[in-house]
Write a protein that holds these residues in place. Structure first.
Motif, PDB file in Angstrom:
ATOM      1  N   PHE A  38       0.834  -1.213   0.000  1.00 48.07           N
ATOM      2  CA  PHE A  38       0.000   0.000   0.000  1.00 48.07           C
ATOM      3  C   PHE A  38       0.864   1.258   0.000  1.00 48.07           C
ATOM      4  N   ALA A  39       2.126   1.123  -0.425  1.00 47.95           N
ATOM      5  CA  ALA A  39       3.059   2.248  -0.371  1.00 47.95           C
ATOM      6  C   ALA A  39       2.546   3.454  -1.158  1.00 47.95           C
ATOM      7  N   ASN A  40       2.029   3.217  -2.346  1.00 42.38           N
ATOM      8  CA  ASN A  40       1.528   4.328  -3.157  1.00 42.38           C
ATOM      9  C   ASN A  40       0.313   4.995  -2.517  1.00 42.38           C
ATOM     10  N   ASP A  41      -0.552   4.179  -1.902  1.00 41.36           N
ATOM     11  CA  ASP A  41      -1.718   4.745  -1.214  1.00 41.36           C
ATOM     12  C   ASP A  41      -1.291   5.577  -0.009  1.00 41.36           C
ATOM     13  N   ILE A  42      -0.276   5.104   0.714  1.00 42.80           N
ATOM     14  CA  ILE A  42       0.225   5.851   1.866  1.00 42.80           C
ATOM     15  C   ILE A  42       0.793   7.189   1.421  1.00 42.80           C
ATOM     16  N   TYR A  43       1.556   7.161   0.319  1.00 42.12           N
ATOM     17  CA  TYR A  43       2.123   8.417  -0.170  1.00 42.12           C
ATOM     18  C   TYR A  43       1.019   9.365  -0.630  1.00 42.12           C
ATOM     19  N   THR A  44       0.006   8.825  -1.284  1.00 39.74           N
ATOM     20  CA  THR A  44      -1.116   9.663  -1.727  1.00 39.74           C
ATOM     21  C   THR A  44      -1.807  10.318  -0.545  1.00 39.74           C
ATOM     22  N   PHE A  45      -1.954   9.565   0.538  1.00 42.12           N
ATOM     23  CA  PHE A  45      -2.585  10.113   1.748  1.00 42.12           C
ATOM     24  C   PHE A  45      -1.741  11.234   2.335  1.00 42.12           C
ATOM     25  N   VAL A  46      -0.433  11.031   2.414  1.00 38.49           N
ATOM     26  CA  VAL A  46       0.447  12.046   2.991  1.00 38.49           C
ATOM     27  C   VAL A  46       0.539  13.268   2.079  1.00 38.49           C
ATOM     28  N   SER A  67      12.556   7.738  -8.394  1.00 35.72           N
ATOM     29  CA  SER A  67      11.744   8.418  -7.381  1.00 35.72           C
ATOM     30  C   SER A  67      10.344   7.847  -7.214  1.00 35.72           C
ATOM     31  N   PRO A  68       9.633   7.486  -8.294  1.00 33.93           N
ATOM     32  CA  PRO A  68       8.284   6.950  -8.099  1.00 33.93           C
ATOM     33  C   PRO A  68       8.256   5.676  -7.253  1.00 33.93           C
ATOM     34  N   PHE A  69       9.368   4.956  -7.204  1.00 36.29           N
ATOM     35  CA  PHE A  69       9.448   3.757  -6.362  1.00 36.29           C
ATOM     36  C   PHE A  69      10.041   4.073  -4.999  1.00 36.29           C
ATOM     37  N   LEU A  70      11.140   4.831  -4.965  1.00 38.99           N
ATOM     38  CA  LEU A  70      11.884   5.031  -3.727  1.00 38.99           C
ATOM     39  C   LEU A  70      11.149   5.934  -2.736  1.00 38.99           C
ATOM     40  N   ALA A  71      10.469   6.969  -3.211  1.00 49.80           N
ATOM     41  CA  ALA A  71       9.792   7.885  -2.292  1.00 49.80           C
ATOM     42  C   ALA A  71       8.683   7.181  -1.496  1.00 49.80           C
ATOM     43  N   PRO A  72       7.735   6.469  -2.136  1.00 50.74           N
ATOM     44  CA  PRO A  72       6.746   5.725  -1.346  1.00 50.74           C
ATOM     45  C   PRO A  72       7.380   4.638  -0.479  1.00 50.74           C
ATOM     46  N   PHE A  73       8.448   3.999  -0.988  1.00 51.16           N
ATOM     47  CA  PHE A  73       9.146   2.958  -0.235  1.00 51.16           C
ATOM     48  C   PHE A  73       9.733   3.537   1.054  1.00 51.16           C
ATOM     49  N   LYS A  74      10.388   4.677   0.947  1.00 49.49           N
ATOM     50  CA  LYS A  74      10.993   5.331   2.103  1.00 49.49           C
ATOM     51  C   LYS A  74       9.931   5.782   3.095  1.00 49.49           C
ATOM     52  N   LEU A  75       8.852   6.351   2.580  1.00 56.21           N
ATOM     53  CA  LEU A  75       7.781   6.806   3.459  1.00 56.21           C
ATOM     54  C   LEU A  75       7.165   5.641   4.216  1.00 56.21           C
ATOM     55  N   TYR A 155       9.160  16.911  -1.524  1.00 54.40           N
ATOM     56  CA  TYR A 155       7.968  16.984  -0.689  1.00 54.40           C
ATOM     57  C   TYR A 155       8.086  16.043   0.499  1.00 54.40           C
ATOM     58  N   LEU A 156       8.556  14.826   0.252  1.00 54.00           N
ATOM     59  CA  LEU A 156       8.667  13.847   1.333  1.00 54.00           C
ATOM     60  C   LEU A 156       9.642  14.327   2.405  1.00 54.00           C
ATOM     61  N   SER A 157      10.785  14.843   2.000  1.00 55.62           N
ATOM     62  CA  SER A 157      11.763  15.341   2.975  1.00 55.62           C
ATOM     63  C   SER A 157      11.181  16.488   3.791  1.00 55.62           C
ATOM     64  N   PHE A 158      10.464  17.388   3.117  1.00 55.12           N
ATOM     65  CA  PHE A 158       9.855  18.526   3.797  1.00 55.12           C
ATOM     66  C   PHE A 158       8.816  18.062   4.817  1.00 55.12           C
ATOM     67  N   VAL A 159       7.961  17.142   4.400  1.00 50.01           N
ATOM     68  CA  VAL A 159       6.877  16.674   5.268  1.00 50.01           C
ATOM     69  C   VAL A 159       7.428  15.885   6.459  1.00 50.01           C
ATOM     70  N   LEU A 160       8.380  14.993   6.227  1.00 50.67           N
ATOM     71  CA  LEU A 160       8.947  14.213   7.328  1.00 50.67           C
ATOM     72  C   LEU A 160       9.622  15.121   8.354  1.00 50.67           C
ATOM     73  N   THR A 161      10.294  16.161   7.870  1.00 49.63           N
ATOM     74  CA  THR A 161      10.930  17.100   8.791  1.00 49.63           C
ATOM     75  C   THR A 161       9.892  17.770   9.683  1.00 49.63           C
ATOM     76  N   LEU A 162       8.811  18.253   9.065  1.00 52.40           N
ATOM     77  CA  LEU A 162       7.763  18.902   9.859  1.00 52.40           C
ATOM     78  C   LEU A 162       7.105  17.920  10.821  1.00 52.40           C
ATOM     79  N   PHE A 163       6.865  16.697  10.372  1.00 47.49           N
ATOM     80  CA  PHE A 163       6.250  15.700  11.245  1.00 47.49           C
ATOM     81  C   PHE A 163       7.078  15.485  12.507  1.00 47.49           C
ATOM     82  N   PHE A 164       8.363  15.266  12.340  1.00 45.55           N
ATOM     83  CA  PHE A 164       9.193  14.965  13.502  1.00 45.55           C
ATOM     84  C   PHE A 164       9.441  16.208  14.353  1.00 45.55           C
TER      85      PHE A 164
END
Length: 260
Positions: A38-46, A67-75, A155-164
């Motif tokens: 569900f990696a792509n769904d999780i990324y879509t939600f975030v 990136s289309p694979f690694l970003a959802p994978f990392k998230l 976007y992922l780096s920005f969001v993870l930073t704000l989350f933590f």
């Protein structure tokens, strides 16, 4: 005669630590494997806070081949760690609890539970309140003719930073409570430094958030409010040091003698 944890040799402590770390890795791995489909769904939600306010025709982009694979994978991996947080803290608790006194165990367990709840609250606040406001501000002030097309990795780096950042900021009441409870600071001393704490909250907001007034204020104001919550809890449970209390009584006695 049974062997207490304090009597255990160092190698036994290291073996227990290894076993607990292994359990943590296994739980995170199981959660990750269960969610990776569900990696792509999780990324879509975030990504929803940004996607919902993008102008018509704008979209997110991937500037790298993988990136289309690694970003959802990392998230998904980070989500597995966040979901496993109660178990991770329980393993940490199980490792240190035998070395604590009974009164310390009674105090630490509620603190760990509240820490998890506050961390999740910080994540929820960042997702539901901070991200829509920040992205709305950024997209609204963009010059005419500039189409917003955010890279998914950025976007992922920005969001993870704000989350933590917000997850850790919401731990302030626990930190203040511990400082007061352990006697490292007095409630009156903290209360006297409110102005400095208020200024420090805005300085931290300036350093760890994007360079705009909105996101800095959104972080600084809750940080200060949480400081006041921690101060209130610390005051309610604070027990003055008996030696300090005796000193205060002696000082008051001398003052009364001088007045006479």
């Amino acid at each position: 005669m049974s062997q207490t944890k304090s009597d255990m040799p160092l190698i036994d402590h290291l073996i227990e630590l290894r076993d607990r770390l292994l359990r943590m890795v296994i739980v995170i791995s199981v959660l990750f494997i269960g969610m990776v489909a569900f990696a792509n769904d999780i990324y879509t939600f975030v990504a929803a806070p940004l996607q919902d306010i993008l102008p018509e025709g704008a979209s997110m982009i991937a500037t790298e081949v993988a990136s289309p694979f690694l970003a959802p994978f990392k998230l998904t991996l980070w989500v597995a760690v966040i979901v496993a947080m109660p178990f991770l803290l329980s393993q940490l608790w199980g490792f240190i609890a035998p070395a604590l006194y009974d009164n310390e165990r009674k105090l630490m367990l509620p603190l760990m539970v509240s820490s998890v709840g506050l961390f999740y609250s910080g994540l929820a606040f960042a997702y539901a309140v901070v991200l829509p406001l920040v992205f709305g501000f950024f997209t609204a002030i963009g010059p005419d003719g500039v189409q917003v097309m955010t890279d998914i990795n950025s976007y992922l780096s920005f969001v993870l930073t704000l989350f933590f950042v917000f997850g850790l900021a919401f731990e302030i009441p626990v930190a203040i409570f511990l400082l007061i409870r352990t006697g490292m600071v007095e409630p009156a001393a903290l209360a006297a430094k409110r102005a400095y704490v208020f200024l420090a909250c805005f300085v931290v907001g300036m350093l760890v958030t994007p360079p705009d007034v909105i996101s800095q204020t959104i972080l600084a104001v809750p940080m200060y409010a949480l400081f006041e919550v921690g101060l209130l809890l610390g005051r309610l449970t604070h027990k003055p040091d008996p030696i300090d209390a005796v000193d205060d009584e002696i000082e008051r006695g001398f003052q009364q003698t001088d007045d006479r």
